[in-house]
Motif scaffolding. Sequence first.
Motif, PDB file in Angstrom:
ATOM      1  N   VAL A   1      66.912  38.334  38.287  1.00 26.92           N
ATOM      2  CA  VAL A   1      66.304  39.218  37.298  1.00 26.92           C
ATOM      3  C   VAL A   1      67.379  39.840  36.423  1.00 26.92           C
ATOM      4  O   VAL A   1      67.189  40.034  35.224  1.00 26.92           O
ATOM      5  CB  VAL A   1      65.479  40.305  38.024  1.00 26.92           C
ATOM      6  N   ASP A   2      68.550  40.124  37.015  1.00 23.70           N
ATOM      7  CA  ASP A   2      69.634  40.778  36.284  1.00 23.70           C
ATOM      8  C   ASP A   2      70.175  39.925  35.146  1.00 23.70           C
ATOM      9  O   ASP A   2      70.777  40.449  34.218  1.00 23.70           O
ATOM     10  CB  ASP A   2      70.779  41.120  37.237  1.00 23.70           C
ATOM     11  N   GLN A   3      69.993  38.617  35.213  1.00 25.32           N
ATOM     12  CA  GLN A   3      70.524  37.719  34.199  1.00 25.32           C
ATOM     13  C   GLN A   3      69.597  37.582  32.993  1.00 25.32           C
ATOM     14  O   GLN A   3      69.937  36.895  32.039  1.00 25.32           O
ATOM     15  CB  GLN A   3      70.750  36.327  34.800  1.00 25.32           C
ATOM     16  N   ARG A   4      68.429  38.182  33.027  1.00 26.37           N
ATOM     17  CA  ARG A   4      67.429  37.991  31.985  1.00 26.37           C
ATOM     18  C   ARG A   4      67.192  39.257  31.182  1.00 26.37           C
ATOM     19  O   ARG A   4      67.353  40.368  31.677  1.00 26.37           O
ATOM     20  CB  ARG A   4      66.089  37.569  32.610  1.00 26.37           C
ATOM     21  N   GLN A   5      66.767  39.067  29.935  1.00 23.58           N
ATOM     22  CA  GLN A   5      66.334  40.192  29.119  1.00 23.58           C
ATOM     23  C   GLN A   5      64.948  40.614  29.606  1.00 23.58           C
ATOM     24  O   GLN A   5      64.125  39.772  29.949  1.00 23.58           O
ATOM     25  CB  GLN A   5      66.274  39.794  27.653  1.00 23.58           C
ATOM     26  N   GLN A   6      64.714  41.928  29.629  1.00 22.83           N
ATOM     27  CA  GLN A   6      63.458  42.447  30.168  1.00 22.83           C
ATOM     28  C   GLN A   6      62.802  43.395  29.180  1.00 22.83           C
ATOM     29  O   GLN A   6      63.477  44.070  28.415  1.00 22.83           O
ATOM     30  CB  GLN A   6      63.722  43.215  31.460  1.00 22.83           C
TER      31      GLN A   6
ATOM     32  N   LEU B   1      58.200  42.429  31.954  1.00 22.61           N
ATOM     33  CA  LEU B   1      58.177  41.021  31.572  1.00 22.61           C
ATOM     34  C   LEU B   1      59.603  40.544  31.362  1.00 22.61           C
ATOM     35  O   LEU B   1      60.451  41.279  30.874  1.00 22.61           O
ATOM     36  CB  LEU B   1      57.368  40.825  30.290  1.00 22.61           C
ATOM     37  N   MET B   2      59.864  39.294  31.741  1.00 21.74           N
ATOM     38  CA  MET B   2      61.209  38.725  31.679  1.00 21.74           C
ATOM     39  C   MET B   2      61.277  37.609  30.646  1.00 21.74           C
ATOM     40  O   MET B   2      60.302  36.919  30.399  1.00 21.74           O
ATOM     41  CB  MET B   2      61.596  38.110  33.034  1.00 21.74           C
ATOM     42  N   ASP B   3      62.485  37.407  30.116  1.00 20.61           N
ATOM     43  CA  ASP B   3      62.749  36.328  29.171  1.00 20.61           C
ATOM     44  C   ASP B   3      62.934  35.026  29.946  1.00 20.61           C
ATOM     45  O   ASP B   3      63.792  34.944  30.818  1.00 20.61           O
ATOM     46  CB  ASP B   3      64.014  36.658  28.379  1.00 20.61           C
ATOM     47  N   PRO B   4      62.148  33.993  29.625  1.00 18.77           N
ATOM     48  CA  PRO B   4      62.278  32.734  30.343  1.00 18.77           C
ATOM     49  C   PRO B   4      63.434  31.859  29.863  1.00 18.77           C
ATOM     50  O   PRO B   4      63.710  30.828  30.435  1.00 18.77           O
ATOM     51  CB  PRO B   4      60.948  32.042  30.056  1.00 18.77           C
ATOM     52  N   GLY B   5      64.103  32.261  28.796  1.00 18.36           N
ATOM     53  CA  GLY B   5      65.134  31.414  28.214  1.00 18.36           C
ATOM     54  C   GLY B   5      64.563  30.619  27.060  1.00 18.36           C
ATOM     55  O   GLY B   5      65.138  30.508  26.004  1.00 18.36           O
ATOM     56  N   LYS B   6      63.393  30.040  27.264  1.00 10.70           N
ATOM     57  CA  LYS B   6      62.637  29.404  26.183  1.00 10.70           C
ATOM     58  C   LYS B   6      61.166  29.498  26.553  1.00 10.70           C
ATOM     59  O   LYS B   6      60.799  29.407  27.708  1.00 10.70           O
ATOM     60  CB  LYS B   6      63.057  27.959  25.977  1.00 10.70           C
ATOM     61  N   GLY B   7      60.350  29.732  25.592  1.00 14.68           N
ATOM     62  CA  GLY B   7      58.930  29.905  25.850  1.00 14.68           C
ATOM     63  C   GLY B   7      58.529  31.366  25.836  1.00 14.68           C
ATOM     64  O   GLY B   7      59.262  32.218  25.342  1.00 14.68           O
ATOM     65  N   GLN B   8      57.372  31.652  26.416  1.00 16.43           N
ATOM     66  CA  GLN B   8      56.838  33.009  26.403  1.00 16.43           C
ATOM     67  C   GLN B   8      57.410  33.843  27.537  1.00 16.43           C
ATOM     68  O   GLN B   8      57.771  33.327  28.585  1.00 16.43           O
ATOM     69  CB  GLN B   8      55.317  32.969  26.546  1.00 16.43           C
ATOM     70  N   TYR B   9      57.440  35.156  27.303  1.00 14.88           N
ATOM     71  CA  TYR B   9      57.842  36.095  28.351  1.00 14.88           C
ATOM     72  C   TYR B   9      56.801  36.051  29.463  1.00 14.88           C
ATOM     73  O   TYR B   9      55.621  35.821  29.204  1.00 14.88           O
ATOM     74  CB  TYR B   9      57.940  37.503  27.790  1.00 14.88           C
ATOM     75  N   GLY B  10      57.230  36.276  30.700  1.00 13.12           N
ATOM     76  CA  GLY B  10      56.322  36.265  31.829  1.00 13.12           C
ATOM     77  C   GLY B  10      56.827  37.150  32.948  1.00 13.12           C
ATOM     78  O   GLY B  10      57.882  37.787  32.846  1.00 13.12           O
ATOM     79  N   CYS B  11      56.081  37.187  34.040  1.00 11.12           N
ATOM     80  CA  CYS B  11      56.464  38.025  35.172  1.00 11.12           C
ATOM     81  C   CYS B  11      57.509  37.306  36.031  1.00 11.12           C
ATOM     82  O   CYS B  11      57.760  36.111  35.886  1.00 11.12           O
ATOM     83  CB  CYS B  11      55.241  38.400  36.011  1.00 11.12           C
ATOM     84  N   ARG B  12      58.111  38.048  36.929  1.00 11.79           N
ATOM     85  CA  ARG B  12      59.169  37.540  37.786  1.00 11.79           C
ATOM     86  C   ARG B  12      58.701  36.381  38.660  1.00 11.79           C
ATOM     87  O   ARG B  12      59.411  35.400  38.853  1.00 11.79           O
ATOM     88  CB  ARG B  12      59.681  38.686  38.668  1.00 11.79           C
ATOM     89  N   ARG B  13      57.489  36.468  39.174  1.00  9.29           N
ATOM     90  CA  ARG B  13      56.990  35.418  40.068  1.00  9.29           C
ATOM     91  C   ARG B  13      56.740  34.111  39.318  1.00  9.29           C
ATOM     92  O   ARG B  13      57.066  33.035  39.812  1.00  9.29           O
ATOM     93  CB  ARG B  13      55.715  35.881  40.753  1.00  9.29           C
ATOM     94  N   CYS B  14      56.169  34.184  38.139  1.00  5.81           N
ATOM     95  CA  CYS B  14      55.875  32.964  37.374  1.00  5.81           C
ATOM     96  C   CYS B  14      57.143  32.258  36.906  1.00  5.81           C
ATOM     97  O   CYS B  14      57.180  31.034  36.830  1.00  5.81           O
ATOM     98  CB  CYS B  14      55.008  33.291  36.164  1.00  5.81           C
TER      99      CYS B  14
END
Length: 151
Positions: free
Chosen positions: A10-15, A108-121
Amino acid sequence: MGRPKHYDTVDQRQQISLSWLRKRGCLKGWYSGSITWTQGMSESSMAVEISIWGDNPYMRLHYATTDRWSGEKTPFDYRIRLIKTHCHFGGYRLWFLCPYCCQKVTTLMDPGKGQYGCRRCLKLSYYSRQRSYHDNLSPLFRLTDLSEKCE
C-alpha cells in the motif's frame, strides 16, 4: 509448503482517502480542484470533482497515465459513487464504493494503470505483513524503519 508470495504494498501507491479529503474541506457540498502527489523529484496530479448534494453523491476523477515504454498516454475520466450511512447519534458517514467489487471503503489506491480501486481488488498488502518475525525483532531493522519514516 513454500514461501508466501510477496505482493505490492500500500505504501508504494498513491492513495485517495476520505479523511484526507475531509481535512482539506473537500467534502462540504461541492468541490472542484486537483490533488497533487510528490514522490522524490516526480510530481503527479489529477483533477477531482466531488458532489455530496442530492441522492447520488459522487467523486469524479480526471487524469492520464503514461506507458513507460511506448510513452503513450491513456486518459481516464470516470465517477466513483459515494455512499452515506447514517450514524446512531445523527449525521452520516461517507464511503467510497469500489468500482471493482462494490464494497464500502475509505481509501482508494492507484493501480498503476486503469481505475482506482480498493486494496483487496488490487491485491495490495501492508509492508509490515510481509516481514518475517525475526526482522521485526532486530534493532537494526527498527532503526531503518524509523529513519525511513522520518524521511
